[in-house]
Scaffold this motif. Structure first.
Motif, PDB file in Angstrom:
ATOM      1  N   THR A   1      30.771   0.111  28.781  1.00 29.15           N
ATOM      2  CA  THR A   1      32.067   0.236  28.107  1.00 29.15           C
ATOM      3  C   THR A   1      32.128  -0.660  26.876  1.00 29.15           C
ATOM      4  OG1 THR A   1      33.142   0.726  30.215  1.00 29.15           O
ATOM      5  CG2 THR A   1      34.555   0.019  28.412  1.00 29.15           C
TER       6      THR A   1
ATOM      7  N   GLY B   1      32.672   0.308  22.809  1.00 33.17           N
ATOM      8  CA  GLY B   1      33.728  -0.236  21.971  1.00 33.17           C
ATOM      9  C   GLY B   1      33.192  -0.943  20.742  1.00 33.17           C
TER      10      GLY B   1
ATOM     11  N   ASP C   1      32.053   1.461  17.964  1.00 33.77           N
ATOM     12  CA  ASP C   1      33.140   1.987  17.143  1.00 33.77           C
ATOM     13  C   ASP C   1      33.483   1.053  15.987  1.00 33.77           C
ATOM     14  OD1 ASP C   1      33.314   4.202  18.776  1.00 33.77           O
ATOM     15  OD2 ASP C   1      34.937   3.389  20.014  1.00 33.77           O
ATOM     16  N   GLN C   2      33.076  -0.207  16.113  1.00 33.73           N
ATOM     17  CA  GLN C   2      33.306  -1.175  15.029  1.00 33.73           C
ATOM     18  C   GLN C   2      32.073  -1.382  14.165  1.00 33.73           C
ATOM     19  OE1 GLN C   2      35.549  -4.785  16.249  1.00 33.73           O
ATOM     20  NE2 GLN C   2      35.357  -3.958  18.307  1.00 33.73           N
TER      21      GLN C   2
ATOM     22  N   HIS D   1      37.511   2.775  28.704  1.00 36.11           N
ATOM     23  CA  HIS D   1      37.790   3.902  27.822  1.00 36.11           C
ATOM     24  C   HIS D   1      38.961   4.718  28.359  1.00 36.11           C
ATOM     25  CE1 HIS D   1      34.381   3.459  25.137  1.00 36.11           C
ATOM     26  NE2 HIS D   1      33.588   3.288  26.177  1.00 36.11           N
ATOM     27  N   ARG D   2      39.665   5.351  27.469  1.00 42.05           N
ATOM     28  CA  ARG D   2      40.720   6.256  27.912  1.00 42.05           C
ATOM     29  C   ARG D   2      40.098   7.369  28.740  1.00 42.05           C
ATOM     30  NH1 ARG D   2      45.286   6.388  23.186  1.00 42.05           N
ATOM     31  NH2 ARG D   2      44.875   4.311  22.368  1.00 42.05           N
TER      32      ARG D   2
ATOM     33  N   SER E   1      42.934  -1.416  27.037  1.00 41.35           N
ATOM     34  CA  SER E   1      42.138  -0.349  26.428  1.00 41.35           C
ATOM     35  C   SER E   1      40.868  -0.945  25.832  1.00 41.35           C
ATOM     36  CB  SER E   1      42.939   0.365  25.337  1.00 41.35           C
ATOM     37  OG  SER E   1      43.146  -0.495  24.232  1.00 41.35           O
TER      38      SER E   1
ATOM     39  N   GLU F   1      39.529  -0.301  23.062  1.00 43.18           N
ATOM     40  CA  GLU F   1      39.710  -0.583  21.637  1.00 43.18           C
ATOM     41  C   GLU F   1      40.234  -1.998  21.427  1.00 43.18           C
ATOM     42  OE1 GLU F   1      40.278   3.852  22.277  1.00 43.18           O
ATOM     43  OE2 GLU F   1      41.051   2.016  23.209  1.00 43.18           O
ATOM     44  N   LYS F   2      41.213  -2.382  22.251  1.00 42.00           N
ATOM     45  CA  LYS F   2      41.793  -3.708  22.097  1.00 42.00           C
ATOM     46  C   LYS F   2      40.790  -4.791  22.480  1.00 42.00           C
ATOM     47  CE  LYS F   2      46.013  -6.281  22.705  1.00 42.00           C
ATOM     48  NZ  LYS F   2      47.448  -6.169  22.894  1.00 42.00           N
TER      49      LYS F   2
ATOM     50  N   ALA G   1      37.446  -4.588  22.692  1.00 42.59           N
ATOM     51  CA  ALA G   1      36.297  -4.636  21.780  1.00 42.59           C
ATOM     52  C   ALA G   1      36.686  -5.250  20.438  1.00 42.59           C
ATOM     53  CB  ALA G   1      35.752  -3.229  21.563  1.00 42.59           C
ATOM     54  N   GLY G   2      37.936  -5.066  20.040  1.00 38.47           N
ATOM     55  CA  GLY G   2      38.390  -5.706  18.802  1.00 38.47           C
ATOM     56  C   GLY G   2      38.349  -7.210  18.885  1.00 38.47           C
TER      57      GLY G   2
END
Length: 384
Positions: free
Chosen positions: A23, A27, A30-31, A186-187, A371, A373-374, A376-377
């Motif tokens: 996971t 993420g 994606d960055q 992931h969603r 999530s 996204e959050k 991994a950010g």
């Protein structure tokens, strides 16, 4: 940026770390952050593990410590080609191998980070029945493990509770930096009828509502407490929905004892490990998800249930319980017989409107806190 993740195994059946790594890598990708994995073990031919990133398997490890000359050789040759090294988990040879490889580098070296994934939790040193393992861990810490912690540029934690607990367990413990980077999932794929059909085929539930436990069948997860409380309440006349206990481990002595415990109740189902559409069908179809664990660093399945809009009934030993309770996405009790009983009774006492509100809050809590996204950010900002 190029990262190498170092781990003692990538088999998804072995536990949550391999799933967390998969996971996390998605993420980070994606960055624009590129990842590879090096792992003790042999290459897997399972389609479930057909990963979109390179995994360098260095051959089977020896003993419970997973000693591997192949891993040491690979790290010595290749570590300098990466910008950062992220070591996942503790107590096995891969941590010491990274320590040795880093010390052997002459000149600039990659940044080194360690993510314990809950393995510095004092529960592992204090739990009944783990006396020999706790002694082994203490010796490894004194001789070896503290070295990777102390040379690392940072220690990553999934939540604030994990960070605080890590300080209580071993001495000396002087990391250069402690960072809560979170962990997300992931969603989930949107619900489809195929998911429901796959779950019904695995469990023969006939589209009935049910309570769900999905995870490794292990004493640490409190499965015996769950079955005890369920059977006790039904004997007292409580109208409970069926209970599904899904996951690997039914062939272990503990798993066999659980099945015997539930032998005379026709509404406790044991479908085994669920994956793919059957797994998502299990989440989407349940009334609520249960995890009365005695120790849980994060609880990926808990967050997956919330992502599907399902309330979670958990113990206060699941380290993200505060975030869930504050967001109203579930119920929290002690990891005791009375605590698990209270979880079930309190759930039954909720009206349909209250349950629907809790479902909505669970989904919002996932989007706001858990999530991928959050998470991994946060991690990406630390690494870059």
């Amino acid at each position: 940026m190029k990262i190498i993740h170092v781990v003692s195994g990538m088999d998804p059946k072995a536990g949550g770390i391999s799933q967390a790594i998969r996971t996390m890598i998605g993420g980070l990708a994606d960055q624009g952050i590129y990842s590879e994995v090096v792992s003790v073990g042999s290459e897997m031919g399972d389609p479930e593990t057909d990963d979109p990133f390179p995994i360098h398997f260095t051959g089977p490890g020896k003993s419970a410590w997973q000693f591997s000359t192949g891993l040491q050789s690979w790290l010595n040759k290749n570590l300098v080609h990466y910008d950062a090294v992220l070591v996942h988990g503790l107590w096995q040879y891969h941590t010491y191998a990274v320590y040795q490889a880093i010390n052997a580098i002459n000149g600039p070296r990659p940044k080194v980070y360690v993510m314990p994934h809950g393995m510095l939790d004092p529960w592992f040193q204090q739990a009944k029945g783990r006396e020999m393992k706790s002694l082994r861990n203490w010796l490894i810490w004194k001789l070896i493990e503290h070295r990777i912690i102390h040379i690392a540029d940072g220690i990553f934690f999934t939540c604030e509770t994990e960070r605080k607990l890590a300080r209580q367990t071993f001495s000396p413990y002087f990391p250069k930096s402690e960072m809560v980077v979170g962990l997300g999932v992931h969603r989930p794929p949107p619900y489809t009828r195929e998911m429901q059909e796959a779950f019904n085929k695995a469990c023969n539930m006939n589209n009935r509502g049910y309570l769900l436990f999905l995870g490794r069948i292990d004493e640490k997860k409190g499965v015996n407490l769950l079955v005890d409380a369920y059977l006790s309440l039904k004997s007292e006349g409580y109208d409970l929905p069926p209970l599904v206990i899904a996951g690997p481990g039914m062939d272990t002595p503990f798993g066999i004892s659980i099945k015997k415990q539930a032998l005379y109740d026709q509404e406790i189902y044991f479908p085994g490990m669920l994956s793919g559409p059957a797994k998502w069908g299990a989440f989407y179809g349940c009334e609520a998800f249960l995890l009365p664990s005695h120790q849980e660093n994060f609880g990926i399945a808990v967050v997956e249930a919330m992502a599907c809009g399902r309330p979670v009934l958990i113990s206060d030993q699941v380290n993200i319980w505060r975030e869930i309770e504050n967001n109203g996405g579930g119920l929290v009790e002690k990891d005791t017989s009375d605590g698990v009983r209270n979880l079930l009774v309190n759930w039954l006492s909720l009206s349909q409107t209250e349950r629907a509100q809790m479902s909505s809050k669970a989904r919002k809590a996932f989007l706001g806190d858990f999530s991928v996204e959050k998470a991994a950010g946060k991690l990406g900002k630390v690494l870059v």
